[in-house]
Motif scaffolding. Structure first.
Motif, short mmCIF file in Angstrom:
data_model
loop_
_atom_site.label_atom_id
_atom_site.label_comp_id
_atom_site.label_asym_id
_atom_site.label_seq_id
_atom_site.Cartn_x
_atom_site.Cartn_y
_atom_site.Cartn_z
N VAL A 170 0.84 -1.21 0.00
CA VAL A 170 0.00 0.00 0.00
C VAL A 170 0.86 1.25 0.00
O VAL A 170 0.68 2.16 -0.81
CB VAL A 170 -0.95 -0.01 1.21
N LEU A 171 1.83 1.27 0.92
CA LEU A 171 2.70 2.45 1.00
C LEU A 171 3.43 2.66 -0.31
O LEU A 171 3.53 3.77 -0.82
CB LEU A 171 3.72 2.28 2.12
N VAL B 132 1.04 3.99 -2.99
CA VAL B 132 0.72 5.40 -2.74
C VAL B 132 1.90 6.29 -3.10
O VAL B 132 1.76 7.31 -3.79
CB VAL B 132 0.30 5.60 -1.26
N ALA C 99 2.10 9.08 -5.99
CA ALA C 99 2.44 10.46 -5.61
C ALA C 99 3.60 10.96 -6.44
O ALA C 99 3.57 12.07 -6.98
CB ALA C 99 2.79 10.51 -4.12
N ALA D 154 2.45 11.72 -9.96
CA ALA D 154 1.71 12.97 -10.04
C ALA D 154 2.65 14.16 -9.94
O ALA D 154 2.55 15.13 -10.70
CB ALA D 154 0.68 13.03 -8.90
N LEU D 155 3.61 14.05 -9.04
CA LEU D 155 4.52 15.17 -8.83
C LEU D 155 5.39 15.42 -10.04
O LEU D 155 5.58 16.57 -10.45
CB LEU D 155 5.41 14.92 -7.61
N VAL E 255 3.32 17.20 -12.61
CA VAL E 255 3.10 18.63 -12.32
C VAL E 255 4.39 19.40 -12.51
O VAL E 255 4.39 20.51 -13.06
CB VAL E 255 2.55 18.80 -10.89
N LYS E 256 5.49 18.81 -12.08
CA LYS E 256 6.76 19.52 -12.19
C LYS E 256 7.10 19.75 -13.66
O LYS E 256 7.51 20.84 -14.05
CB LYS E 256 7.87 18.72 -11.51
N THR F 276 4.99 22.64 -14.84
CA THR F 276 5.21 23.99 -14.32
C THR F 276 6.63 24.49 -14.52
O THR F 276 6.84 25.70 -14.55
CB THR F 276 4.88 24.05 -12.81
N ILE G 138 7.21 27.12 -17.21
CA ILE G 138 6.55 28.39 -16.87
C ILE G 138 7.36 29.14 -15.83
O ILE G 138 7.60 30.34 -15.93
CB ILE G 138 5.13 28.11 -16.36
N ILE G 139 7.82 28.39 -14.80
CA ILE G 139 8.57 29.05 -13.73
C ILE G 139 9.87 29.61 -14.28
O ILE G 139 10.25 30.75 -13.98
CB ILE G 139 8.84 28.05 -12.58
N ARG H 72 9.28 32.69 -16.27
CA ARG H 72 8.93 33.81 -15.40
C ARG H 72 10.17 34.37 -14.71
O ARG H 72 10.37 35.57 -14.63
CB ARG H 72 7.93 33.34 -14.34
N LYS I 210 12.85 38.36 -13.17
CA LYS I 210 13.93 38.56 -12.19
C LYS I 210 15.25 38.81 -12.88
O LYS I 210 15.95 39.76 -12.55
CB LYS I 210 14.04 37.34 -11.29
N SER J 257 15.00 29.96 0.56
CA SER J 257 13.99 29.64 1.57
C SER J 257 14.63 29.73 2.94
O SER J 257 14.58 28.80 3.72
CB SER J 257 13.39 28.25 1.31
N MET K 258 12.83 33.82 7.86
CA MET K 258 12.28 35.17 7.73
C MET K 258 13.00 36.12 8.69
O MET K 258 13.20 35.79 9.84
CB MET K 258 10.80 35.17 8.13
#
Lengths: 326, 213, 201
Positions: C11-12, C15, C19, C22-23, C26-27, C30, C33-34, C37, C42, C129, C132
């Motif tokens: 199962v793990l 999953v 995951a 999917a990642l 998406v990567k 994107t 585009i990133i 940009r 910049k 990152s 702050m």
């Protein structure tokens, strides 16, 4: 709920005929000489600021009491004291709105959330002062030339006596310009009510003699500052001014006698009070040297107030009690 | 058993996360310097919460109980990274405002809390409504807190910096800017949060009293 | 069955596999585009600022080159983008992106060089990152730490003052400052090594 027989209120529980109101009035009276000296040195601006501070504090307190549906606690005079202390810690050239916001914040954030009196973990006027000081770092340093001062108000930084870092970073030649006696007699630049160590000392001793405050915290604070500054000066004369300079400038005396002796935000045991003062004084000198842009003494006392519960655990062993090994 | 509408609306008042559940305080205090930060963070969290709730409730009968937390975290982290990448691509300014707090949604205890307490025990439809309600409640809370702090702190409201939708609410004349730094500093977050809690308690006390009367 | 160890692993595994799938999808969607940009919003404004008044003959964004840096320890291909500005047929300025691991992740830095007098024209943080209020101050162009790089001579590389170099750290953010400086230093090394050959092409 109506048949409560025993009402336990927050400390102090001492019962000897004195009332909270009288203690506060005595404190205000003890502050008067220094306040009047501030009025003399800085003129009508100072009078107006103090009036505004007191009015704003009382107004905020009355408003909140009204909103919360509680009977007004204005009668005990604590709001007057808070407004007065706040205004005394602000330089005479500060804008009115700064004092109004400070006094309102002192009551709104520093006092009322913790119950009307005696619950505040940090001295309310200091909460208000530090809120405005961090928000408007320039306005809080709007010093004006006092009526009698041996040196002219030069560049802002050089004359900021309170301002720890600046005060201590003055050239040694500049430090020589400040004669210790002049500083002690109150001929110096600074916030309205804190420039006269002599009158503050007298006021503080009056409070101690009237048993409104105890001697441990103020003298602990002065000893702590003196020791730390003495050691620092011996190690590095150009980096740290002498002990007398540290003790007689800025809000050192004011902090020792009027801020370290607050009833609710400082320890209640003798040793606790003394250590509170001693460590707080050392911390204040450290902050002055190692760099806060503003208000080392207020910050040191606020930090120590947060540690008050720890100091309160230092209690004297009752006579005859043997340490238990549980 | 609650009705489906109640499942949705409970997150908006009764269990509104930062105020009533007092969960997710880290982002609540950190990103509410501006209105934009507040709603941006809220919507990002809502997206992750809804998606993870759907997937976790769909898989609830398959996931072995002993490794459920690990599985939840994998699912949540996936959606967080997707959110992060999409925001970087399409809302770059918002993504820079929120910075490291977007990846930190992974450890937002609201999400794992809803997964463990709700989605792993209820059906997909209910979990979706629960996630949406709690998420929108979180968004609402953060937006109100952000608006309050920004308004008191800077006199402005940034709706969406990327589209230049800023409003100056307190004008101070030419060249002068209203800035009450305390409110946008971290201590101001605590004070404003306290004020909001006070207000919420007042309102619910009043409404409870009027119901009883 | 749900308590069997192999079932948990399956199962793990499934999953995690989904995951990952999917990642990466998406990567893949994107990333272009990133990158576009970052290039437009910049790098371009920064380069315009750094190369201002030099009247370059070419559009250094259009003429950018991809520099192959070989493979890293885990065998992944490392590339960076090199921007060259020409004047009179000669490459006079260069800029490139480098990164180094800071306190909270990689700090990506754009460094611009003036090749004739071996001076850094300026640096710009592209992504970070860091904490702050401390390390995150590297993304503020007005920060003294960032400003100090402008006009710095790079012929001996750049290093922190504590290492005998010329860079003062941001107080309270030593790790971020060291990482930032390392990224800039890496850029100086790469420029020294690659730019002449690039000009010959």
């Amino acid at each position: 709920m109506t048949n409560q027989r025993l009402v336990v209120s927050i400390s102090p529980h001492i019962k000897n005929g004195r009332t909270v109101r009288r203690m506060i009035v005595t404190t205000i009276a003890a502050l008067m000489p220094a306040t009047l000296w501030g009025f003399y040195q800085f003129g009508l601006d100072a009078v107006a600021l103090v009036a505004v501070g007191i009015t704003a504090a009382c107004g905020t307190e009355a408003l909140i009491s009204r909103l919360a549906g509680k009977t007004s606690s204005l009668g005990d005079g604590h709001a007057v004291l808070t407004g007065l202390v706040l205004a005394l810690l602000v330089p005479a050239g500060a804008p009115f709105w700064l004092v109004i916001v400070g006094a309102a914040m002192a009551i709104l954030v520093g006092k009322m959330p913790f119950g009307p009196l005696g619950g505040a973990p940090i001295y309310p006027a200091l909460v208000g002062l530090l809120i405005v000081a961090t928000s408007w770092p320039n306005e809080i340093k709007s010093y004006v030339q006092p009526t009698t001062a041996p040196i002219e108000l030069k560049a802002q930084g050089a004359a900021d006596a309170e301002f720890p870092r600046d005060a201590v970073l003055i050239d040694p030649s500049d430090e020589a310009e400040y004669k210790t006696a002049d500083l002690f007699l109150g001929k110096q630049v600074g916030p309205i009510g804190v420039i006269s160590p002599l009158l503050l000392l007298l006021g503080g001793l009056f409070l101690i003699l009237r048993r409104v405050s105890r001697w441990q915290a103020p003298f602990g604070f002065l000893i702590g500052m003196g020791l730390a500054a003495g050691i620092g000066h011996a190690l590095d004369p150009s980096g740290c001014a002498s002990a007398s300079f540290h003790l007689f400038t800025g809000s050192a005396m004011f902090g020792a006698f009027f801020l370290c002796t607050d009833w609710s935000s400082t320890p209640v045991t003798p040793w606790g009070m003394f250590l509170f003062g001693l460590i707080g004084g050392g911390l204040a000198v450290l902050l002055r040297i190692a760099g806060l842009p503003y208000g080392a003494v207020p910050w040191a006392i606020v930090i120590m107030s947060l540690a008050t519960p720890i100091f309160d655990r230092i209690t004297p062993t009752p006579f005859g009690k043997v340490a238990s090994h549980a | 058993m609650k009705t489906l509408t109640q499942e949705f609306t409970k997150g908006l008042w009764e269990q509104i996360p930062p105020f009533r559940l007092v969960l997710g305080l880290c982002p609540t205090l950190a990103v509410t310097k501006s209105l934009e930060g507040g709603w941006g963070m809220g919507l990002a969290t809502t997206f992750v919460l809804v998606c993870s709730n759907i997937f976790i409730s769909a898989l609830r009968n398959v996931i072995p109980p002993k490794v459920r937390i690990a599985t939840f975290i994998v699912i949540i982290a996936t959606f967080v990274v997707i959110t992060e990448l999409v925001m970087k691509a399409y809302t770059p300014m918002l993504s820079e405002t929120l910075g490291v707090f977007i990846p930190l949604i992974v450890v937002n205890c609201i999400i794992l809390g809803r997964a463990e307490a709700f989605a792993s025990k209820n059906g997909v439809g209910r979990s979706l409504l629960d996630g949406l309600g709690i998420g929108l409640g979180f968004t609402l809370a953060l937006a109100v807190l952000g608006a309050l702090r920004e308004l008191l702190g800077t006199g402005k409201l940034t709706m969406f910096a990327q589209a230049n939708l800023d409003l100056t609410i307190i004008p101070l004349g030419e060249g002068r800017e209203f800035l009450f730094k305390f409110m946008v500093d971290p201590p101001g977050a605590f004070v404003c949060l306290g004020a909001m809690l006070l207000l919420m308690n007042l309102i619910s006390e009043r409404s409870a009293r009027s119901k009883a009367a | 069955m749900r308590n069997k160890i192999w079932f948990m692993a399956v199962v793990l595994g499934v999953v995690a596999f989904l995951a990952g799938l999917a990642l990466s999808g998406v990567k893949g969607m994107t990333t272009p585009i990133i990158e576009k940009r970052i290039l437009e919003q910049k790098i371009k404004p920064s380069l315009d600022k750094f190369f201002d008044g030099l009247d370059l003959e070419n559009d250094c964004i259009e003429d950018r080159q991809v520099l192959d840096l070989g493979k890293d320890a885990r065998g992944r291909k490392q590339v960076t983008t090199l921007f060259l500005g020409k004047k009179g047929g000669k490459t006079v300025v260069a800029a490139l992106q480098t990164k180094a691991a800071g306190f909270g992740g990689d700090i990506e830095v754009l460094t611009a060089f003036s090749l004739d007098d071996k001076k850094i024209l300026g640096v710009k943080t592209l992504s970070q990152s860091e904490t702050m209020g401390l390390g995150a101050r590297v993304s503020n162009d007005a920060e003294p730490f960032i400003q100090q790089f402008g006009g710095m001579n790079y012929s001996d590389g750049v290093a922190m003052r504590s290492n005998g170099g010329q860079v003062d750290a941001i107080s309270g953010a030593t790790v971020s400052s060291v990482a930032f400086t390392a990224a800039v230093n890496r850029a100086t090394v790469l420029v020294e090594k690659n730019v002449d050959s690039a000009a010959a092409n």
